[in-house]
Design a protein around this motif. Structure first.
Motif, PDB file in Angstrom:
ATOM      1  N   MET A  44       0.828  -1.196  -0.016  1.00 27.03           N
ATOM      2  CA  MET A  44       0.075  -0.014  -0.003  1.00 27.03           C
ATOM      3  C   MET A  44       0.864   1.284  -0.226  1.00 27.03           C
ATOM      4  SD  MET A  44      -3.291  -0.582  -0.258  1.00 27.03           S
ATOM      5  CE  MET A  44      -2.762  -1.302  -1.497  1.00 27.03           C
ATOM      6  N   PRO A  45       0.540   2.280  -0.705  1.00 27.19           N
ATOM      7  CA  PRO A  45       1.052   3.727  -0.579  1.00 27.19           C
ATOM      8  C   PRO A  45       1.285   4.155   0.771  1.00 27.19           C
ATOM      9  CG  PRO A  45      -1.204   4.006  -1.362  1.00 27.19           C
ATOM     10  CD  PRO A  45      -0.963   2.585  -1.233  1.00 27.19           C
ATOM     11  N   PRO A  46       2.177   5.222   0.881  1.00 26.11           N
ATOM     12  CA  PRO A  46       2.249   5.846   2.153  1.00 26.11           C
ATOM     13  C   PRO A  46       1.075   6.815   2.385  1.00 26.11           C
ATOM     14  CG  PRO A  46       3.786   6.894   0.440  1.00 26.11           C
ATOM     15  CD  PRO A  46       3.103   5.601  -0.001  1.00 26.11           C
ATOM     16  N   GLY A  47       0.912   7.158   3.578  1.00 28.25           N
ATOM     17  CA  GLY A  47      -0.210   8.340   3.902  1.00 28.25           C
ATOM     18  C   GLY A  47      -1.531   7.595   4.232  1.00 28.25           C
ATOM     19  N   VAL A  48      -1.592   6.250   4.201  1.00 30.23           N
ATOM     20  CA  VAL A  48      -2.738   5.552   4.785  1.00 30.23           C
ATOM     21  C   VAL A  48      -2.684   4.865   5.972  1.00 30.23           C
ATOM     22  CG1 VAL A  48      -4.055   5.887   2.535  1.00 30.23           C
ATOM     23  CG2 VAL A  48      -2.485   3.890   3.124  1.00 30.23           C
ATOM     24  N   LYS A  49      -3.820   4.667   6.665  1.00 30.18           N
ATOM     25  CA  LYS A  49      -3.916   4.019   7.935  1.00 30.18           C
ATOM     26  C   LYS A  49      -4.637   2.809   7.762  1.00 30.18           C
ATOM     27  CE  LYS A  49      -5.579   4.701  12.749  1.00 30.18           C
ATOM     28  NZ  LYS A  49      -6.178   5.808  13.762  1.00 30.18           N
ATOM     29  N   LEU A  50      -4.097   1.631   7.805  1.00 30.52           N
ATOM     30  CA  LEU A  50      -4.727   0.499   7.461  1.00 30.52           C
ATOM     31  C   LEU A  50      -5.215  -0.404   8.576  1.00 30.52           C
ATOM     32  CD1 LEU A  50      -1.553  -0.260   4.911  1.00 30.52           C
ATOM     33  CD2 LEU A  50      -3.945   0.322   4.405  1.00 30.52           C
ATOM     34  N   VAL A  51      -6.298  -0.579   8.704  1.00 34.10           N
ATOM     35  CA  VAL A  51      -6.965  -1.251  10.087  1.00 34.10           C
ATOM     36  C   VAL A  51      -7.345  -2.558   9.320  1.00 34.10           C
ATOM     37  CG1 VAL A  51      -8.738  -0.893  11.577  1.00 34.10           C
ATOM     38  CG2 VAL A  51      -7.475   0.934  10.663  1.00 34.10           C
ATOM     39  N   ARG A  52      -7.098  -3.632  10.022  1.00 30.77           N
ATOM     40  CA  ARG A  52      -7.519  -5.110   9.829  1.00 30.77           C
ATOM     41  C   ARG A  52      -8.083  -5.446  11.026  1.00 30.77           C
ATOM     42  NH1 ARG A  52      -2.678  -8.152   7.648  1.00 30.77           N
ATOM     43  NH2 ARG A  52      -1.262  -6.597   8.628  1.00 30.77           N
ATOM     44  N   TYR A  53      -9.052  -6.239  10.986  1.00 33.64           N
ATOM     45  CA  TYR A  53      -9.621  -7.198  12.168  1.00 33.64           C
ATOM     46  C   TYR A  53     -10.233  -8.339  11.723  1.00 33.64           C
ATOM     47  CZ  TYR A  53     -14.593  -6.297  10.371  1.00 33.64           C
ATOM     48  OH  TYR A  53     -15.915  -6.265   9.814  1.00 33.64           O
ATOM     49  N   ASP A  54     -10.581  -9.042  12.709  1.00 32.45           N
ATOM     50  CA  ASP A  54     -11.208 -10.707  12.807  1.00 32.45           C
ATOM     51  C   ASP A  54     -12.481 -10.429  13.101  1.00 32.45           C
ATOM     52  OD1 ASP A  54      -8.440 -11.745  12.065  1.00 32.45           O
ATOM     53  OD2 ASP A  54      -8.133 -12.063  14.229  1.00 32.45           O
ATOM     54  N   LYS A  55     -13.325 -10.804  12.375  1.00 30.64           N
ATOM     55  CA  LYS A  55     -14.751 -10.876  12.649  1.00 30.64           C
ATOM     56  C   LYS A  55     -15.147 -11.837  13.637  1.00 30.64           C
ATOM     57  CE  LYS A  55     -15.897 -13.372   8.565  1.00 30.64           C
ATOM     58  NZ  LYS A  55     -14.327 -13.310   8.067  1.00 30.64           N
ATOM     59  N   ARG A  56     -16.486 -11.660  14.287  1.00 33.25           N
ATOM     60  CA  ARG A  56     -16.493 -12.510  15.236  1.00 33.25           C
ATOM     61  C   ARG A  56     -16.784 -14.069  14.875  1.00 33.25           C
ATOM     62  NH1 ARG A  56     -21.792 -11.780  18.417  1.00 33.25           N
ATOM     63  NH2 ARG A  56     -21.267  -9.523  18.365  1.00 33.25           N
ATOM     64  N   GLY A  57     -16.139 -14.945  15.747  1.00 33.72           N
ATOM     65  CA  GLY A  57     -16.002 -16.414  15.428  1.00 33.72           C
ATOM     66  C   GLY A  57     -14.848 -16.597  14.533  1.00 33.72           C
ATOM     67  N   HIS A  58     -14.123 -15.894  14.460  1.00 33.84           N
ATOM     68  CA  HIS A  58     -12.854 -16.035  13.494  1.00 33.84           C
ATOM     69  C   HIS A  58     -11.511 -15.316  14.159  1.00 33.84           C
ATOM     70  CE1 HIS A  58     -16.090 -16.792  10.729  1.00 33.84           C
ATOM     71  NE2 HIS A  58     -15.027 -17.256   9.880  1.00 33.84           N
ATOM     72  N   GLY A  59     -10.600 -16.114  13.862  1.00 29.06           N
ATOM     73  CA  GLY A  59      -9.097 -15.577  14.404  1.00 29.06           C
ATOM     74  C   GLY A  59      -8.941 -15.186  16.069  1.00 29.06           C
TER      75      GLY A  59
END
Length: 262
Positions: A44-59
């Motif tokens: 991904m390019p600079p200047g962005v805030k990258l947010v990931r998450y595990d949905k319920r019942g996963h990870g």
């Protein structure tokens, strides 16, 4: 490791990129965790805030007893974004994550300024097919489904790589209760009418060899959103962010520039 306490559930999430940048939120497919996006995030390019998450019942997110509703999954994403004080995000959802994206974009225009619908649809499968899958998982676990799922997820050439085995293991190691719970959410969801009311900037991505949400199904959903753009990644199945991360990141980066987000 970051865990958000949302009251009735603890949600695992991760933030990469520029902590002060424009937010991009990623929602995973059924049977995967936030590692789904590893290769794309790295590009991904600079200047962005990258947010990931595990949905319920996963990870590493809690696994409450199912079944779940799509409204609950959308609410989890909404509450996580409020918890992290995210506004005007580009929301990238793959498969069930793409259904979450559609529902959240309709519910909270302040949270989602643009959307990427990846390998998804307004309606996926039939209740009978999902009920059969749920029954198998509850009786026997995920393992009996794994080979069939892998054939839909990945091309033959990718299934011959060593990396492929990690994705199969990721699938079968998800909690059966969480997997079945999310299957129920998909089974009862139909966004045809509501998605047709959306007008936000939208990129739809399909894999040419996707056996779960074929390109024509993705295109049909993209056509519901006025002004959306459809892109096909050739030589990829249901998870093009895994098989073709450079191509995927290129499309996503271009879209972020188009909407003034990067």
């Amino acid at each position: 490791m970051k865990i958000a306490d949302l009251g009735d559930i603890h949600v695992h999430y991760r933030i990469d990129g520029d902590p002060e940048g424009h937010p991009v939120v990623f929602a995973n497919s059924l049977g995967t965790d936030l590692r789904l996006w590893d290769a794309v995030v790295a590009l991904m390019p600079p200047g962005v805030k990258l947010v990931r998450y595990d949905k319920r019942g996963h990870g590493l997110t809690d696994c409450p007893k199912g079944p779940y509703s799509m409204g609950t999954l959308i609410g989890d994403a909404e509450r996580l974004m409020d918890h992290l004080e995210l506004k005007d995000a580009v929301f990238v959802g793959l498969s069930i994550g793409g259904m979450i994206a559609q529902g959240l974009a309709m519910k909270r225009m302040d949270l989602v300024r643009a959307m990427v619908m990846s390998n998804t649809a307004a309606k996926i499968g039939t209740p009978d097919a999902w009920d059969q899958r749920i029954s198998t998982v509850r009786d026997q676990g995920i393992e009996p489904l794994a080979d069939g799922v892998m054939e839909k997820w990945f091309t033959q050439s990718y299934r011959e790589t060593t990396a492929f085995h990690g994705w199969r293991n990721m699938l079968i190691h998800q909690p059966p209760e969480g997997y079945a719970g999310c299957c129920a959410a998909i089974s009862h969801s139909d966004f045809m009418a509501s998605t047709a009311q959306l007008t936000l900037p939208t990129l739809a991505i399909a894999g040419s060899e996707d056996g779960s949400t074929p390109p024509d199904l993705v295109r049909e959903t993209a056509d519901l959103v006025q002004g959306s753009r459809f892109e096909l990644i050739r030589g990829a199945g249901h998870l093009p962010c895994v098989e073709k991360p450079v191509d995927y990141a290129g499309l996503l980066t271009g879209f972020l520039h188009e909407v003034g987000h990067a």
